[in-house]
Each structure stands twice: as structure tokens, then as C-alpha cells.
Enzyme design. Structure first.
Site, PDB file in Angstrom:
ATOM      1  N   TYR A  95     -17.327  -8.443 -20.560  1.00 42.09           N
ATOM      2  CA  TYR A  95     -16.658  -7.813 -19.566  1.00 42.09           C
ATOM      3  C   TYR A  95     -16.726  -6.309 -19.955  1.00 42.09           C
ATOM      4  O   TYR A  95     -16.389  -6.052 -21.113  1.00 42.09           O
ATOM      5  CB  TYR A  95     -15.237  -7.978 -19.274  1.00 42.09           C
ATOM      6  CG  TYR A  95     -14.318  -7.278 -18.522  1.00 42.09           C
ATOM      7  CD1 TYR A  95     -14.130  -7.403 -16.977  1.00 42.09           C
ATOM      8  CD2 TYR A  95     -13.802  -6.173 -19.207  1.00 42.09           C
ATOM      9  CE1 TYR A  95     -13.652  -6.526 -16.317  1.00 42.09           C
ATOM     10  CE2 TYR A  95     -12.870  -5.514 -18.199  1.00 42.09           C
ATOM     11  CZ  TYR A  95     -12.735  -5.502 -17.001  1.00 42.09           C
ATOM     12  OH  TYR A  95     -12.029  -4.867 -16.125  1.00 42.09           O
ATOM     13  N   GLU A 183     -16.203  -2.042 -12.410  1.00 44.54           N
ATOM     14  CA  GLU A 183     -16.190  -3.267 -13.421  1.00 44.54           C
ATOM     15  C   GLU A 183     -17.616  -3.724 -13.443  1.00 44.54           C
ATOM     16  O   GLU A 183     -18.075  -3.740 -12.324  1.00 44.54           O
ATOM     17  CB  GLU A 183     -14.986  -4.350 -12.718  1.00 44.54           C
ATOM     18  CG  GLU A 183     -13.577  -3.883 -13.349  1.00 44.54           C
ATOM     19  CD  GLU A 183     -12.733  -5.035 -12.835  1.00 44.54           C
ATOM     20  OE1 GLU A 183     -11.761  -5.238 -13.645  1.00 44.54           O
ATOM     21  OE2 GLU A 183     -13.104  -5.829 -11.848  1.00 44.54           O
TER      22      GLU A 183
END
Length: 363
Positions: A95, A183
């Protein structure tokens, strides 16, 4: 303003961030000769769990999946386009994200080895697995900063340089386009040792519109035609009222009761059931909303119409807590509708806000 995945990935690609080969479409396709992922383009979280990501091996299967998604609503949002992407041979999932810390007035670069899952869950259950680096807005984010983050996270040496380069490019895109959130989840390491952004989230700062040409993005034109005023905030309680002053007062009441508003949403005067539904779905499209505080003082706005809109949306969000203060035109009928559907209502703002916090804290 939220960008769709395909729009965010086009930006990523322009900054040299690797993304899967893809095709955006709103209809059936003519030829698919390899396995693909068929992804609904909606601005809501958790679309995979909601059936918004499907898989196909050939043209017939792909068209079946496309048709299925284009006739579907995901968390109240109609699917208008789908993204077809090449299947990736996934070895690992990480991530990467960047967000504005408004309290510290800095950007926060985040990395975690727990990719492919909700980062909120990671933050809650294993916060030590999120590595953070705070960046002052008057300073640059340098590649060595990204490398230090990755070393701290225990990333193998062969991967560090590749991932650090992507994080640096991601920050550059975030900075150039006045992002509020960006993101990659997951950032994938393939079995061939390539690094690819398998998903993309990019939210742009509404106050920076004057600096950019955002007409290319889907949501820009939709926002211009909005039937209500919406401001995104940092909390987890959606605040909805009819009238700017009433909505602002509602935000104060929520804060005084221990809550934090996730948005300011003024539906204006004369709202009908359809407008209320659109407003609620807009407020609830944001991840992490736990409750909705609705404050209606009906004049030209009919309370029964408001209640009908609330009930329709309530069916789709059984885990979100609702509290309503409803007074004015057709209030008795409006309250009857709410009562029959198990939705809490009060006659004062204070009581409604306190009731909402009690409901949330008891669960």
C-alpha cells in the site's frame, strides 16, 4: 473532487508510474484474446466486495461481465463505465498513499506491507505496519526519504529502488495537481518482478480548480449541475440540512455532542424525495461514515418527501446510524414514515445529535 480509477491511472501513466494495459468502455467489446479484469468505475469504496470487480478469459465472458456491471448499482451508484485491464501475476501486494494532515499542515506519505485490504483496518488493528513520513509543503519529497521508509518497513533490497521511484513520482503528481488524497492499493510486485499500480485513487482539492483545467474529468461537469451544496470534511458523521445556516448550526451541535462532521451538505429549499436520496448517497459514498445527522425545518420543503428519500437510502446502508430532526410542513406524516421504518427522529437538534451519538457508541 474524486477521479475515477481510469482517470487516475491515466495521470499515473503520464508521470511514469506503471499501470496495467487497459481499455475503458460503456458497451460490449469486439475482441478479448487474454484474461482480463472487468472493473466497475464508481466512486465508492469496497466495490470488490460489492461485486464490482469481475474476471473474464475471452470475449464472450468479458461481454457478459460488462453487461452485468452496466446494469448494476454499487452502493447506490449506477455503473456507467467499466475498465478492462490485463490480468496481473501477483506475487506481493503493498500500500502507498499520500494525504493532507490538516492539523499539522503537512503532507503525510504512507507505506504498508499490508496491501490489498482496507487501510483503515490496518490502522486500527496493526498501526505499526503503516510507515509514515511527514513533508512540509515548502520542501521537496526526496527519493532517499522513500528509501528510508521502505528500509524501515523491511522491504527486500531488490525492490527498494523500484518502489521508492514510484513513491517519488506519486508525490510529484499529488503536488502538481493539488491532491487531497492519492493511493495505490495494491501496489503489486508481479511474479516477473515488475512493480505495477493495480488500483488508483486520486482526490483533488476543490479549492484548486482555478489553477487547473479539470473539464476533462467526469465529476467536474456533474458538480457544476449539483442540486445541493457539498463540502468534504474529515470526520465520520454526515451532516445534512436544508439551508446553509441550519446546516452550519447542525455541524456545531454534532461537534458539541462529541461527533466530527464528515461533510457539510445543504439540500436547499423545496427538496423532494429524489433530491434527498441523491444527497444522502453523496454523503455516504465517502468511506468511514458511521452516522448521518439530518436536520430539516420544513417550509416549502415537505417533511414527508424528505422521509421517503431517507427511507429509500436507509435500506441500502443498514450499518449506518441515522438520526433526524424533522419539523414543519407535513411533519406528522414524515415522522410516521420514519417511525414505521425504525429510523430515530427528534423534535430538537440537541436531542437528535445526542441520540445519534448514543446509537453509534452503543454498537
Amino acid at each position: 473532487m474524486k477521479l475515477h480509477e481510469y482517470e487516475a491511472k491515466a495521470i499515473f501513466k503520464s508521470y511514469g508510474i506503471p499501470v496495467p494495459e487497459s481499455e475503458i468502455t460503456d458497451k460490449k467489446v469486439e475482441n478479448i484474446d487474454k484474461p482480463v479484469v472487468v472493473k466497475a468505475q464508481v466512486l465508492v469504496g469496497g466495490r470488490g466486495k460489492a461485486g464490482g470487480i469481475l474476471f473474464a478469459n475471452n470475449t464472450q465472458e468479458a461481454n457478459e461481465k460488462i453487461e452485468e456491471l452496466l446494469n448494476k448499482e454499487i452502493k447506490g451508484e449506477k455503473v456507467e463505465k467499466v475498465l478492462l485491464e490485463d490480468m496481473i501475476n501477483i506475487e506481493k501486494e503493498y500500500y502507498v498513499g499520500i494525504v493532507i494532515d490538516r492539523n499539522n499542515k503537512q503532507a503525510v506519505v504512507m507505506f504498508s506491507t499490508e496491501g490489498g485490504v482496507d487501510i483503515e483496518q490496518v490502522a486500527e488493528k496493526t498501526p505499526e505496519k503503516i510507515i509514515k513520513y511527514y513533508v512540509d509543503f515548502d520542501k521537496e519529497f526526496q527519493p532517499y526519504m522513500a528509501r528510508n521508509m521502505l528500509i524501515k518497513a523491511g522491504i527486500p533490497s531488490p525492490e527498494i529502488s523500484k518502489i521508492a521511484t514510484i513513491i517519488s513520482k506519486l508525490y510529484k503528481a499529488f503536488e502538481d495537481m493539488d491532491g487531497s488524497l492519492i493511493e495505490i492499493n495494491p501496489l503489486v510486485i508481479t511474479k516477473e518482478a515488475n512493480v505495477i499500480a493495480a488500483d488508483a485513487v486520486f482526490n483533488l482539492d476543490d479549492d484548486a480548480y482555478y489553477k487547473h483545467d479539470y473539464k476533462q474529468f467526469e465529476e467536474f461537469s456533474k458538480q457544476d449541475k449539483s442540486e445541493f451544496a457539498y463540502v468534504d470534511l474529515d470526520g465520520d458523521i454526515a451532516v445534512i440540512g436544508n439551508g446553509a445556516g441550519l446546516t452550519l448550526a447542525s455541524m456545531d451541535i454534532v461537534k458539541n455532542s462529541g461527533g466530527e462532521p464528515s461533510c457539510f451538505l445543504d439540500v436547499g429549499g423545496g427538496s423532494n424525495s429524489e433530491t434527498v436520496q441523491k444527497a444522502l448517497r453523496k454523503a455516504l459514498s465517502k468511506d468511514g461514515v458511521k452516522g448521518v445527522f439530518i436536520n430539516i425545518l420544513g417550509g416549502i420543503t415537505r417533511c414527508d418527501e424528505v422521509s421517503k428519500g431517507i427511507v429509500e437510502v436507509y435500506k441500502d446502508y443498514p450499518n449506518v446510524k441515522f438520526a433526524v430532526r424533522l419539523m414543519g410542513t407535513n411533519e406528522d406524516e414524515g415522522r410516521r414514515i420514519l417511525n414505521e421504518n425504525g429510523i430515530s427522529f427528534e423534535t430538537t437538534m440537541d436531542n437528535a445529535a445526542k441520540k445519534l451519538m448514543e446509537i453509534i457508541q452503543s454498537n
